[in-house]
Design a protein around this motif. Sequence first.
Motif, PDB file in Angstrom:
ATOM      1  N   ALA A  96      33.581  34.365  37.119  1.00  0.00           N
ATOM      2  CA  ALA A  96      33.255  33.330  36.121  1.00  0.00           C
ATOM      3  C   ALA A  96      33.564  34.049  34.694  1.00  0.00           C
ATOM      4  CB  ALA A  96      31.854  32.622  35.921  1.00  0.00           C
ATOM      5  N   GLY A  97      33.311  35.285  34.626  1.00  0.00           N
ATOM      6  CA  GLY A  97      33.370  35.990  33.312  1.00  0.00           C
ATOM      7  C   GLY A  97      34.661  36.517  33.155  1.00  0.00           C
ATOM      8  N   GLY A  98      35.355  36.600  33.882  1.00  0.00           N
ATOM      9  CA  GLY A  98      36.890  37.119  33.839  1.00  0.00           C
ATOM     10  C   GLY A  98      37.029  38.441  34.030  1.00  0.00           C
ATOM     11  N   THR A  99      35.963  39.139  34.743  1.00  0.00           N
ATOM     12  CA  THR A  99      36.056  40.603  35.026  1.00  0.00           C
ATOM     13  C   THR A  99      37.144  40.813  36.111  1.00  0.00           C
ATOM     14  OG1 THR A  99      33.934  41.104  34.168  1.00  0.00           O
ATOM     15  CG2 THR A  99      34.669  42.549  35.577  1.00  0.00           C
ATOM     16  N   LEU A 100      36.707  39.881  37.296  1.00  0.00           N
ATOM     17  CA  LEU A 100      37.540  39.740  38.407  1.00  0.00           C
ATOM     18  C   LEU A 100      38.318  38.348  38.032  1.00  0.00           C
ATOM     19  CD1 LEU A 100      35.028  40.294  41.433  1.00  0.00           C
ATOM     20  CD2 LEU A 100      36.932  42.037  40.469  1.00  0.00           C
ATOM     21  N   ARG A 101      39.681  38.394  38.312  1.00  0.00           N
ATOM     22  CA  ARG A 101      40.513  37.266  38.053  1.00  0.00           C
ATOM     23  C   ARG A 101      41.383  36.952  38.989  1.00  0.00           C
ATOM     24  NH1 ARG A 101      43.819  38.729  32.540  1.00  0.00           N
ATOM     25  NH2 ARG A 101      44.839  40.437  33.899  1.00  0.00           N
ATOM     26  N   LEU A 102      42.150  35.812  39.003  1.00  0.00           N
ATOM     27  CA  LEU A 102      42.935  35.235  40.172  1.00  0.00           C
ATOM     28  C   LEU A 102      43.913  36.220  40.797  1.00  0.00           C
ATOM     29  CD1 LEU A 102      44.035  32.599  41.484  1.00  0.00           C
ATOM     30  CD2 LEU A 102      45.639  32.652  39.641  1.00  0.00           C
ATOM     31  N   GLY A 103      43.653  36.272  42.021  1.00  0.00           N
ATOM     32  CA  GLY A 103      44.524  37.268  42.757  1.00  0.00           C
ATOM     33  C   GLY A 103      44.102  38.543  42.946  1.00  0.00           C
ATOM     34  N   ASP A 104      43.074  38.915  42.141  1.00  0.00           N
ATOM     35  CA  ASP A 104      42.425  40.344  42.169  1.00  0.00           C
ATOM     36  C   ASP A 104      41.774  40.416  43.629  1.00  0.00           C
ATOM     37  OD1 ASP A 104      42.981  41.083  39.720  1.00  0.00           O
ATOM     38  OD2 ASP A 104      40.972  40.719  39.014  1.00  0.00           O
ATOM     39  N   ALA A 105      42.076  41.808  44.158  1.00  0.00           N
ATOM     40  CA  ALA A 105      41.544  42.157  45.486  1.00  0.00           C
ATOM     41  C   ALA A 105      40.271  42.712  45.460  1.00  0.00           C
ATOM     42  CB  ALA A 105      42.323  43.272  46.273  1.00  0.00           C
ATOM     43  N   ILE A 106      39.291  41.926  46.613  1.00  0.00           N
ATOM     44  CA  ILE A 106      37.861  42.696  46.575  1.00  0.00           C
ATOM     45  C   ILE A 106      38.018  43.919  47.589  1.00  0.00           C
ATOM     46  CG2 ILE A 106      35.560  42.022  47.219  1.00  0.00           C
ATOM     47  CD1 ILE A 106      36.662  40.381  44.913  1.00  0.00           C
ATOM     48  N   PRO A 107      37.370  44.929  47.313  1.00  0.00           N
ATOM     49  CA  PRO A 107      37.228  46.141  48.055  1.00  0.00           C
ATOM     50  C   PRO A 107      36.716  45.828  49.333  1.00  0.00           C
ATOM     51  CG  PRO A 107      36.397  46.660  46.055  1.00  0.00           C
ATOM     52  CD  PRO A 107      36.520  45.399  45.852  1.00  0.00           C
ATOM     53  N   THR A 160      40.539  40.442  51.112  1.00  0.00           N
ATOM     54  CA  THR A 160      39.953  39.297  50.570  1.00  0.00           C
ATOM     55  C   THR A 160      40.141  39.154  48.987  1.00  0.00           C
ATOM     56  OG1 THR A 160      37.976  39.360  51.904  1.00  0.00           O
ATOM     57  CG2 THR A 160      37.738  38.286  49.940  1.00  0.00           C
ATOM     58  N   PHE A 161      40.640  38.087  48.518  1.00  0.00           N
ATOM     59  CA  PHE A 161      41.099  38.048  47.061  1.00  0.00           C
ATOM     60  C   PHE A 161      40.325  36.816  46.626  1.00  0.00           C
ATOM     61  CE2 PHE A 161      44.336  39.543  49.864  1.00  0.00           C
ATOM     62  CZ  PHE A 161      44.847  40.651  49.259  1.00  0.00           C
ATOM     63  N   VAL A 162      40.334  37.198  44.973  1.00  0.00           N
ATOM     64  CA  VAL A 162      39.963  36.012  44.232  1.00  0.00           C
ATOM     65  C   VAL A 162      40.977  34.847  44.346  1.00  0.00           C
ATOM     66  CG1 VAL A 162      39.223  35.320  41.759  1.00  0.00           C
ATOM     67  CG2 VAL A 162      38.657  37.665  42.533  1.00  0.00           C
ATOM     68  N   ALA A 163      40.211  33.586  44.652  1.00  0.00           N
ATOM     69  CA  ALA A 163      41.223  32.166  44.835  1.00  0.00           C
ATOM     70  C   ALA A 163      41.144  31.671  43.574  1.00  0.00           C
ATOM     71  CB  ALA A 163      40.556  31.642  45.911  1.00  0.00           C
ATOM     72  N   GLY A 164      40.239  30.646  43.160  1.00  0.00           N
ATOM     73  CA  GLY A 164      40.224  30.260  42.126  1.00  0.00           C
ATOM     74  C   GLY A 164      41.054  29.028  42.315  1.00  0.00           C
ATOM     75  N   ARG A 165      41.110  27.892  41.345  1.00  0.00           N
ATOM     76  CA  ARG A 165      42.003  26.918  41.298  1.00  0.00           C
ATOM     77  C   ARG A 165      42.564  26.772  39.790  1.00  0.00           C
ATOM     78  NH1 ARG A 165      42.686  24.072  45.671  1.00  0.00           N
ATOM     79  NH2 ARG A 165      43.626  22.205  44.687  1.00  0.00           N
ATOM     80  N   ILE A 166      43.896  26.369  39.593  1.00  0.00           N
ATOM     81  CA  ILE A 166      44.124  26.108  37.995  1.00  0.00           C
ATOM     82  C   ILE A 166      44.280  24.466  37.775  1.00  0.00           C
ATOM     83  CG2 ILE A 166      46.159  26.410  36.750  1.00  0.00           C
ATOM     84  CD1 ILE A 166      46.768  29.041  37.743  1.00  0.00           C
ATOM     85  N   GLU A 167      43.538  24.018  37.093  1.00  0.00           N
ATOM     86  CA  GLU A 167      43.983  22.691  36.482  1.00  0.00           C
ATOM     87  C   GLU A 167      45.028  22.365  35.602  1.00  0.00           C
ATOM     88  OE1 GLU A 167      40.608  20.812  35.345  1.00  0.00           O
ATOM     89  OE2 GLU A 167      39.451  20.870  37.167  1.00  0.00           O
ATOM     90  N   GLN A 168      45.934  21.642  35.822  1.00  0.00           N
ATOM     91  CA  GLN A 168      47.152  21.507  35.075  1.00  0.00           C
ATOM     92  C   GLN A 168      47.267  20.284  34.485  1.00  0.00           C
ATOM     93  OE1 GLN A 168      50.211  23.790  33.912  1.00  0.00           O
ATOM     94  NE2 GLN A 168      49.928  22.297  32.765  1.00  0.00           N
ATOM     95  N   PRO A 169      46.976  20.003  33.202  1.00  0.00           N
ATOM     96  CA  PRO A 169      47.026  18.655  32.406  1.00  0.00           C
ATOM     97  C   PRO A 169      48.647  18.216  32.668  1.00  0.00           C
ATOM     98  CG  PRO A 169      46.697  20.170  30.907  1.00  0.00           C
ATOM     99  CD  PRO A 169      46.499  20.932  32.280  1.00  0.00           C
ATOM    100  N   LEU A 170      48.479  16.904  32.906  1.00  0.00           N
ATOM    101  CA  LEU A 170      49.866  16.455  32.959  1.00  0.00           C
ATOM    102  C   LEU A 170      50.313  15.768  31.699  1.00  0.00           C
ATOM    103  CD1 LEU A 170      49.896  14.636  36.516  1.00  0.00           C
ATOM    104  CD2 LEU A 170      51.073  16.550  36.099  1.00  0.00           C
TER     105      LEU A 170
END
Length: 253
Positions: free
Chosen positions: A36-47, A84-94
């Motif tokens: 949530a704080g951005g230290t781990l971001r979308l696509g980052d691998a978890i050890p 294992t990777f950070v998933a997250g979703r992206i909200e794209q406004p139309l």
Amino acid sequence: MDIMTTEQLFRALTPDPDDRKPLYLQVGDRLRDLIAGGTLRLGDAIPPERELAEMTGVSRVTIRKALGQLVEAGILNQKPGAGTFVAGRIEQPLSILLGFSEDMRARGYEPGSIWLDKCVARANSDEAMALGIAPGNRVIRLKRIRTANGQPMAIEAAVISQSYLPAPDAVGDSFYDALKTRDLLPVRALQRIRARLATSRERDLLRLDSPDAVLEIERRSFLADGRVLEVTFSSYRADLYDFVVELRHAGEP
């Protein structure tokens, strides 16, 4: 993730012995906070579990349970044989017309491209109709995988008349940046979106599990005088993207 960042991650995940909350919940909550704080971001691998267990002083069962709850919540995803990777979703406004690179940078991700094709060709009948040009006229075809932090997000195939863009090599990381240098930015666009199962080729390029869904998007962009500037056909990962539109009552000003 470099060594220092990994060490910081382990320290951040180490449970507090004075906290009565179960260890797996502590680890899970700390991982949520880092994402949530951005230290781990979308696509980052978890050890790997073993490394996390050794450095945090908890069992692999505890680590597995902590990761499992985040996978179930859609915060992490696990790929057999990959990790294992950070998933997250992206909200794209139309309602906002943005290029992929500009959009990703605004979200704090590093955009990238893996080129599949970049050439001059003669427009086929579908391309000619979409662009409003005569069949056989020369067009630029640009096809690539769009990435965020190195993770494949979409397959994008753009077509534009050669009268607007003389050579395909004029496009680097950002298609819209290349258009901007020619004062050709679109002012509006029409998009058609539909969901379908990914083809085997799309699954390979987007690193999807089988079977999986993509959002197929056809977009036509227009210049201020109403001419069609470009047509783009894209396949976005349905597991990472939500397209959002604001609706207003017909009687509201």
